[in-house]
Design a protein around this motif. Structure first.
Motif, PDB file in Angstrom:
ATOM      1  N   LEU A 183       0.825  -1.209   0.000  1.00 22.90           N
ATOM      2  CA  LEU A 183       0.000   0.000   0.000  1.00 22.90           C
ATOM      3  C   LEU A 183       0.857   1.256   0.000  1.00 22.90           C
ATOM      4  CD1 LEU A 183      -2.907  -0.919   2.458  1.00 22.90           C
ATOM      5  CD2 LEU A 183      -3.107  -0.390   0.028  1.00 22.90           C
ATOM      6  N   GLU A 184       1.936   1.239   0.738  1.00 25.04           N
ATOM      7  CA  GLU A 184       2.800   2.414   0.810  1.00 25.04           C
ATOM      8  C   GLU A 184       3.470   2.715  -0.532  1.00 25.04           C
ATOM      9  OE1 GLU A 184       5.405   1.659   4.096  1.00 25.04           O
ATOM     10  OE2 GLU A 184       3.880   2.180   5.598  1.00 25.04           O
ATOM     11  N   LYS A 185       3.579   1.704  -1.377  1.00 25.81           N
ATOM     12  CA  LYS A 185       4.164   1.900  -2.714  1.00 25.81           C
ATOM     13  C   LYS A 185       3.110   2.240  -3.760  1.00 25.81           C
ATOM     14  CE  LYS A 185       7.741  -1.526  -1.704  1.00 25.81           C
ATOM     15  NZ  LYS A 185       8.196  -2.922  -1.972  1.00 25.81           N
ATOM     16  N   SER A 186       1.843   1.975  -3.430  1.00 24.05           N
ATOM     17  CA  SER A 186       0.784   2.157  -4.434  1.00 24.05           C
ATOM     18  C   SER A 186       0.425   3.622  -4.605  1.00 24.05           C
ATOM     19  CB  SER A 186      -0.455   1.364  -4.046  1.00 24.05           C
ATOM     20  OG  SER A 186      -1.068   1.940  -2.903  1.00 24.05           O
ATOM     21  N   LYS A 187      -0.133   3.939  -5.774  1.00 23.69           N
ATOM     22  CA  LYS A 187      -0.591   5.298  -6.077  1.00 23.69           C
ATOM     23  C   LYS A 187      -2.104   5.356  -6.297  1.00 23.69           C
ATOM     24  CE  LYS A 187       3.569   6.944  -5.979  1.00 23.69           C
ATOM     25  NZ  LYS A 187       3.958   7.770  -4.803  1.00 23.69           N
ATOM     26  N   ARG A 188      -2.704   4.198  -6.597  1.00 20.87           N
ATOM     27  CA  ARG A 188      -4.143   4.173  -6.913  1.00 20.87           C
ATOM     28  C   ARG A 188      -4.818   2.968  -6.232  1.00 20.87           C
ATOM     29  NH1 ARG A 188      -1.296   4.668 -11.358  1.00 20.87           N
ATOM     30  NH2 ARG A 188      -1.852   2.589 -12.115  1.00 20.87           N
ATOM     31  N   PRO A 189      -4.768   2.912  -4.902  1.00 21.42           N
ATOM     32  CA  PRO A 189      -5.351   1.759  -4.196  1.00 21.42           C
ATOM     33  C   PRO A 189      -6.877   1.869  -4.054  1.00 21.42           C
ATOM     34  CG  PRO A 189      -4.436   3.279  -2.606  1.00 21.42           C
ATOM     35  CD  PRO A 189      -4.139   3.863  -3.966  1.00 21.42           C
ATOM     36  N   VAL A 190      -7.526   0.705  -3.994  1.00 19.01           N
ATOM     37  CA  VAL A 190      -8.973   0.624  -3.751  1.00 19.01           C
ATOM     38  C   VAL A 190      -9.235  -0.534  -2.792  1.00 19.01           C
ATOM     39  CG1 VAL A 190     -11.242   0.153  -4.770  1.00 19.01           C
ATOM     40  CG2 VAL A 190      -9.604   1.565  -6.009  1.00 19.01           C
ATOM     41  N   LYS A 231      -7.884   6.199   7.986  1.00 15.19           N
ATOM     42  CA  LYS A 231      -6.486   6.301   8.417  1.00 15.19           C
ATOM     43  C   LYS A 231      -5.540   6.348   7.218  1.00 15.19           C
ATOM     44  CE  LYS A 231      -3.636   4.474  12.157  1.00 15.19           C
ATOM     45  NZ  LYS A 231      -3.501   3.403  13.178  1.00 15.19           N
ATOM     46  N   THR A 232      -5.871   5.573   6.182  1.00 14.50           N
ATOM     47  CA  THR A 232      -5.005   5.502   5.002  1.00 14.50           C
ATOM     48  C   THR A 232      -5.439   6.449   3.881  1.00 14.50           C
ATOM     49  OG1 THR A 232      -6.356   3.693   4.103  1.00 14.50           O
ATOM     50  CG2 THR A 232      -4.413   3.087   5.435  1.00 14.50           C
ATOM     51  N   GLY A 233      -6.743   6.761   3.847  1.00 11.51           N
ATOM     52  CA  GLY A 233      -7.279   7.576   2.755  1.00 11.51           C
ATOM     53  C   GLY A 233      -7.691   6.768   1.538  1.00 11.51           C
ATOM     54  N   ILE A 234      -7.812   5.436   1.685  1.00 10.60           N
ATOM     55  CA  ILE A 234      -8.134   4.588   0.533  1.00 10.60           C
ATOM     56  C   ILE A 234      -9.643   4.582   0.300  1.00 10.60           C
ATOM     57  CG2 ILE A 234      -7.960   2.275  -0.467  1.00 10.60           C
ATOM     58  CD1 ILE A 234      -5.644   1.745   1.452  1.00 10.60           C
ATOM     59  N   PRO A 235     -10.094   4.838  -0.941  1.00 15.59           N
ATOM     60  CA  PRO A 235     -11.527   4.761  -1.252  1.00 15.59           C
ATOM     61  C   PRO A 235     -12.036   3.323  -1.186  1.00 15.59           C
ATOM     62  CG  PRO A 235     -10.266   5.178  -3.242  1.00 15.59           C
ATOM     63  CD  PRO A 235      -9.301   5.265  -2.110  1.00 15.59           C
ATOM     64  N   VAL A 236     -13.339   3.188  -0.915  1.00 11.09           N
ATOM     65  CA  VAL A 236     -13.947   1.867  -0.693  1.00 11.09           C
ATOM     66  C   VAL A 236     -15.112   1.655  -1.643  1.00 11.09           C
ATOM     67  CG1 VAL A 236     -15.133   0.377   0.972  1.00 11.09           C
ATOM     68  CG2 VAL A 236     -13.318   1.918   1.752  1.00 11.09           C
TER      69      VAL A 236
END
Length: 564
Positions: free
Chosen positions: A201-208, A230-235
């Protein structure tokens, strides 16, 4: 200790398991069991008007409460009438214990009156099943059945109970614990695999995050919300995951898949890392498998090992409970630098919103939006039938809490919603329960109106009445040159077949018919304020379609758009 009959042992065992409601229908070989249930004040028996209604009601009760649902039917046709409900619970991982009566144990295999091989018939649609031939095994069997149904990946368990075993007597002791060799569900994820997810995740730029029904089942909604924030990842969620993440949250993408939001599907296709939690990558979500998320690394958290890499290859597999693993992830999670990705998501939401034609005609999307507004601030559970009514309910009603959405996912069972709503209402009496129905699907278990009226279950039914089998008609319009083969339910414009208002009233329920937009709010308010079950028959635009839509076998980003 005093001796108890097998029937009495069943009742006492169910009480020890905390069962308060049972749904069912009597018959010859369950009379001893029914006779013992008749004496107890600890369990309320709900007499449905069809065994399928009983199985769906037990299922809906379980989905709304998180408890194990219970239903009972007699042998032969009573048991086989449960099969659709058992399959529905199995596909959606719903814990239900099904008790079926059976002919005398020494007659099994002789084609006795009302004999059916229930174990054989249901083997492929149950998590486990038992044929109890000795009363000494009965208490242990019930203890195991409840344990199996609710642990690991939940599911239905059948107990087939011959009538002679119900009449045998033995001293009753109920086991305190369960120890089944070979059945040890793993709840904690492997720490190295969890660390891999954080590193990726720390390396990703477009996580879902792709969340399924496992979020609801494990009670992991709070942990998911915390991790996303906490991470800001969309769901994005599956249909079974609705309510597992608040639909109005700024990081929500809504539902993905065949009738999901366009922005959820595009986000998945453009992602470089997908964290799948409690989902099974079914065909309605993935579309064409070889084109699904082509540039994404995939991590999959699931308590069922057989679900991992079954349809889509997974790079980081974690076998474990969603809640347990998310707690571990939350301890390691950090805010990700993905502002560019957030901007892209916002762009997709603005360019590809859910929409419909807003004119003077009564359209189903408008009804659901008004239902949302009228019930704002109230505790509401939405159950649905299957078809267009179900899909509009996923799109235009927003689910903010778990266990407020009750619908058949994997099996897509028409006739599910109404009896399931009855079960949900009995399990959550302080909620307002609506069943969103189509005029085709509601007729498949319409007899449960008697159950709702007699048992004073105040379910409110909204019928989105377009005089056809809407979803099949939509496919015929789009892919079969508008050849509406056997999907038109009313042949004449003025004909009501049935007249749902008169039908509801004949059962003793209240009902109204609505054909104008200006009458929608008042009808919904009237239904809420009216005691007992209510039918609202909304005469919606007949040719309204569900959009967006991914044609079968297409990539999920290749969606059809339209307003009708």
């Amino acid at each position: 200790m005093p001796k108890l009959t097998g029937a009495a042992i069943v009742v006492e065992s169910l009480i020890k398991e905390g069962v308060t409601h049972i749904f069912g229908y009597p018959g010859g070989v369950v009379i001893p069991l029914m006779d013992k249930l008749y004496d107890t004040k600890d369990i309320r028996f709900i007499l449905t008007r069809h065994e399928q209604g009983a199985s769906h009601a037990a299922d809906g009760y379980s989905r709304a409460t998180g408890k194990v649902g219970v239903c009972i039917a007699t042998s032969g046709p009573g048991a086989t009438n449960l099969v659709t409900g058992i399959a529905t619970a199995y596909m959606d991982s719903i814990p239900v214990v099904i008790i079926t009566g059976q002919v005398k144990s020494f007659l099994i295999g002789n084609d006795a009156f009302q004999e059916a091989d229930v174990i054989g018939i249901t083997r492929s649609i149950t998590k486990h099943s038992y044929l109890v031939k000795d009363v000494k095994e009965l208490a242990k069997t019930i203890k195991e059945a409840f344990y199996i149904a609710k642990t690991g990946r939940p599911g239905p368990v059948v107990i087939d109970l011959p009538v002679d075993v119900q009449l045998q007597e033995i001293e009753f002791t109920y086991p305190e614990t369960v120890d089944i060799r070979g059945y040890k569900p793993a709840y904690k994820g492997h720490p190295l695999e969890i660390k891999k997810i954080i590193d990726s995740l720390e390396k990703s730029k477009r996580p879902v995050i792709y969340a399924g029904g496992g979020i609801i089942i494990s009670g992991a909604s709070e942990e998911l919300l915390k991790f996303s924030h906490k991470t800001g990842i969309p769901v994005t969620t599956t249909m079974m995951g609705l309510g597992g993440f608040p639909s109005d949250d700024k990081l929500s993408l809504g539902m993905l898949g065949m009738h999901g939001t366009a922005y959820a599907n595009h986000a998945i296709q453009e992602s470089d890392f997908i964290l799948a939690i409690g989902a099974r990558f079914d065909d309605r979500v993935t579309g064409r498998l070889d084109t699904f998320a082509p540039n994404a690394q995939i991590a999959h958290i699931d308590i069922d090992p057989s679900s991992i890499s079954k349809n889509i290859p997974v790079h980081i597999p974690i076998i474990g409970d969603a809640k347990s693993v998310l707690k571990e992830l939350n301890e390691l999670a950090k805010k990700l630098d993905i502002k560019i990705w957030h901007n892209r998501i916002e762009q997709l939401k603005k360019e590809l919103p859910l929409k419909y034609r807003d004119d003077e005609k009564l359209r189903p999307q408008y009804v659901l939006e008004r239902l949302q507004e009228v019930t704002r601030g109230k505790k509401v559970i939405i159950a649905t039938e299957v078809g267009q009514n179900q899909m509009w309910s996923t799109q235009f009603y927003k689910y903010k809490e778990p266990r407020t959405w009750v619908s058949s996912g994997g099996m897509g069972t028409m006739g599910y919603g109404f009896p399931a709503a009855i079960g949900a209402q009995l399990g959550k009496p302080d909620y307002i329960v609506f069943d969103i129905a189509g005029d085709g699907s509601i007729q498949m278990n319409i007899q449960e109106l008697a159950t709702a009226v007699i048992e004073k279950v105040p379910v409110k039914v909204i019928i989105l009445n377009n005089s056809c089998l809407g979803m099949v008609r939509q496919w015929q319009e789009l892919f079969f040159k508008k050849r509406y083969a056997f999907t038109i339910l009313n042949k004449e414009e003025a004909l009501f077949c049935p007249d749902f208002v008169k039908l509801a009233e004949s059962y003793g329920a209240k009902a109204r018919r609505i054909s104008k937009k200006e009458d929608v709010d008042s009808a919904i308010k009237w239904a809420i304020e009216t005691e007992g079950p209510v039918f609202l028959d909304f005469l919606i635009e007949k040719t309204e379609n569900v959009f967006p839509m991914v044609p079968a076998g297409e990539t999920i980003s290749n969606m059809l758009y339209g307003l009708a």
